[in-house]
Design a protein around this motif. Sequence first.
Motif, PDB file in Angstrom:
ATOM      1  N   UNK A  46     -49.025 -10.161  36.609  1.00  0.00           N
ATOM      2  CA  UNK A  46     -48.161 -11.041  37.397  1.00  0.00           C
ATOM      3  C   UNK A  46     -46.845 -10.322  37.635  1.00  0.00           C
ATOM      4  N   UNK A  47     -46.401 -10.327  38.887  1.00  0.00           N
ATOM      5  CA  UNK A  47     -45.137  -9.675  39.202  1.00  0.00           C
ATOM      6  C   UNK A  47     -44.371 -10.503  40.226  1.00  0.00           C
ATOM      7  N   UNK A  48     -43.051 -10.536  40.108  1.00  0.00           N
ATOM      8  CA  UNK A  48     -42.253 -11.225  41.127  1.00  0.00           C
ATOM      9  C   UNK A  48     -42.034 -10.297  42.326  1.00  0.00           C
ATOM     10  N   UNK A  54     -35.721 -14.673  34.403  1.00  0.00           N
ATOM     11  CA  UNK A  54     -36.663 -15.414  33.580  1.00  0.00           C
ATOM     12  C   UNK A  54     -38.028 -15.373  34.266  1.00  0.00           C
ATOM     13  N   UNK A  55     -39.058 -15.682  33.493  1.00  0.00           N
ATOM     14  CA  UNK A  55     -40.415 -15.657  34.028  1.00  0.00           C
ATOM     15  C   UNK A  55     -41.212 -16.760  33.348  1.00  0.00           C
ATOM     16  N   UNK A  56     -41.825 -17.623  34.128  1.00  0.00           N
ATOM     17  CA  UNK A  56     -42.614 -18.724  33.592  1.00  0.00           C
ATOM     18  C   UNK A  56     -44.070 -18.296  33.448  1.00  0.00           C
ATOM     19  N   UNK A  57     -44.612 -18.530  32.278  1.00  0.00           N
ATOM     20  CA  UNK A  57     -46.027 -18.241  32.025  1.00  0.00           C
ATOM     21  C   UNK A  57     -46.760 -19.571  31.973  1.00  0.00           C
ATOM     22  N   UNK A  58     -47.756 -19.718  32.816  1.00  0.00           N
ATOM     23  CA  UNK A  58     -48.492 -20.977  32.902  1.00  0.00           C
ATOM     24  C   UNK A  58     -49.706 -20.963  31.979  1.00  0.00           C
ATOM     25  N   UNK A  64     -57.602 -19.451  32.131  1.00  0.00           N
ATOM     26  CA  UNK A  64     -58.490 -18.813  33.118  1.00  0.00           C
ATOM     27  C   UNK A  64     -58.765 -17.365  32.742  1.00  0.00           C
ATOM     28  N   UNK A  65     -57.734 -16.670  32.294  1.00  0.00           N
ATOM     29  CA  UNK A  65     -57.864 -15.276  31.898  1.00  0.00           C
ATOM     30  C   UNK A  65     -58.863 -15.130  30.750  1.00  0.00           C
ATOM     31  N   UNK A  66     -58.752 -15.986  29.752  1.00  0.00           N
ATOM     32  CA  UNK A  66     -59.663 -15.927  28.598  1.00  0.00           C
ATOM     33  C   UNK A  66     -61.094 -16.248  29.013  1.00  0.00           C
ATOM     34  N   UNK A  67     -61.257 -17.246  29.864  1.00  0.00           N
ATOM     35  CA  UNK A  67     -62.588 -17.622  30.342  1.00  0.00           C
ATOM     36  C   UNK A  67     -63.238 -16.479  31.122  1.00  0.00           C
ATOM     37  N   UNK A  68     -62.476 -15.879  32.021  1.00  0.00           N
ATOM     38  CA  UNK A  68     -63.018 -14.785  32.825  1.00  0.00           C
ATOM     39  C   UNK A  68     -63.299 -13.545  31.979  1.00  0.00           C
ATOM     40  N   UNK A  69     -62.466 -13.280  30.994  1.00  0.00           N
ATOM     41  CA  UNK A  69     -62.710 -12.144  30.101  1.00  0.00           C
ATOM     42  C   UNK A  69     -64.026 -12.346  29.357  1.00  0.00           C
ATOM     43  N   UNK A  70     -64.255 -13.565  28.868  1.00  0.00           N
ATOM     44  CA  UNK A  70     -65.507 -13.890  28.182  1.00  0.00           C
ATOM     45  C   UNK A  70     -66.695 -13.705  29.119  1.00  0.00           C
ATOM     46  N   UNK A  75     -63.693  -7.850  25.238  1.00  0.00           N
ATOM     47  CA  UNK A  75     -63.300  -8.283  23.891  1.00  0.00           C
ATOM     48  C   UNK A  75     -61.919  -8.927  23.871  1.00  0.00           C
ATOM     49  N   UNK A  76     -61.049  -8.478  24.740  1.00  0.00           N
ATOM     50  CA  UNK A  76     -59.652  -8.916  24.708  1.00  0.00           C
ATOM     51  C   UNK A  76     -59.165  -9.275  26.111  1.00  0.00           C
ATOM     52  N   UNK A  77     -58.225 -10.216  26.155  1.00  0.00           N
ATOM     53  CA  UNK A  77     -57.571 -10.595  27.406  1.00  0.00           C
ATOM     54  C   UNK A  77     -56.069 -10.637  27.157  1.00  0.00           C
ATOM     55  N   UNK A  78     -55.310 -10.002  28.039  1.00  0.00           N
ATOM     56  CA  UNK A  78     -53.852 -10.020  27.932  1.00  0.00           C
ATOM     57  C   UNK A  78     -53.253 -10.257  29.319  1.00  0.00           C
ATOM     58  N   UNK A  79     -52.059 -10.799  29.297  1.00  0.00           N
ATOM     59  CA  UNK A  79     -51.309 -11.043  30.520  1.00  0.00           C
ATOM     60  C   UNK A  79     -50.158 -10.054  30.571  1.00  0.00           C
ATOM     61  N   UNK A  80     -50.044  -9.337  31.678  1.00  0.00           N
ATOM     62  CA  UNK A  80     -48.941  -8.397  31.870  1.00  0.00           C
ATOM     63  C   UNK A  80     -47.990  -8.987  32.906  1.00  0.00           C
ATOM     64  N   UNK A  81     -46.701  -8.886  32.642  1.00  0.00           N
ATOM     65  CA  UNK A  81     -45.720  -9.347  33.628  1.00  0.00           C
ATOM     66  C   UNK A  81     -44.492  -8.459  33.569  1.00  0.00           C
ATOM     67  N   UNK A  82     -43.683  -8.582  34.594  1.00  0.00           N
ATOM     68  CA  UNK A  82     -42.427  -7.836  34.643  1.00  0.00           C
ATOM     69  C   UNK A  82     -41.353  -8.705  35.280  1.00  0.00           C
ATOM     70  N   UNK A  83     -40.109  -8.392  34.967  1.00  0.00           N
ATOM     71  CA  UNK A  83     -38.987  -9.132  35.528  1.00  0.00           C
ATOM     72  C   UNK A  83     -38.498  -8.541  36.838  1.00  0.00           C
ATOM     73  N   UNK A  84     -38.781  -7.280  37.050  1.00  0.00           N
ATOM     74  CA  UNK A  84     -38.282  -6.588  38.236  1.00  0.00           C
ATOM     75  C   UNK A  84     -39.437  -5.819  38.882  1.00  0.00           C
ATOM     76  N   UNK A  85     -39.762  -6.135  40.125  1.00  0.00           N
ATOM     77  CA  UNK A  85     -40.893  -5.467  40.762  1.00  0.00           C
ATOM     78  C   UNK A  85     -40.675  -3.967  41.006  1.00  0.00           C
TER      79      UNK A  85
END
Length: 112
Positions: A46-48, A54-58, A64-70, A75-85
């Motif tokens: 996720x990137x702005x 600030x950054x809101x994580x829903x 959804x990420x965990x379901x799709x990873x399964x 084995x693992x699911x992570x969310x990557x984000x940044x404050x500055x594109x």
Amino acid sequence: MATRDYSDRQEQHIAKVTGGKVQSNSGGTRFGGGDVHTDKFFIEAKTPTKKQTSFTIKKEWISKMREQAFEQGKEEAVLAFRFDPDIDTDLYVLSQQQFLEYLRFKEDKSDM
């Protein structure tokens, strides 16, 4: 620049630093998903489009990420984000279990 351009740039960066591959059209399929995949990891990015303080994580992103990873056998699911594109510095949201595994790994390595 369009939103997709910012996303593409972030996904390419994550793929480069993780040795993963960008999942093309990741948001356009029902059973696809995950912007970057490694052998074991499903990474949702996720990137702005402009610098943020600030950054809101829903919760729905995480679910959804965990379901799709399964579904994809990851084995693992992570969310990557940044404050500055414009800065290639991503932060990663880990589960408690993932963090504790990382903590044990780092603490064991420092004891050597």
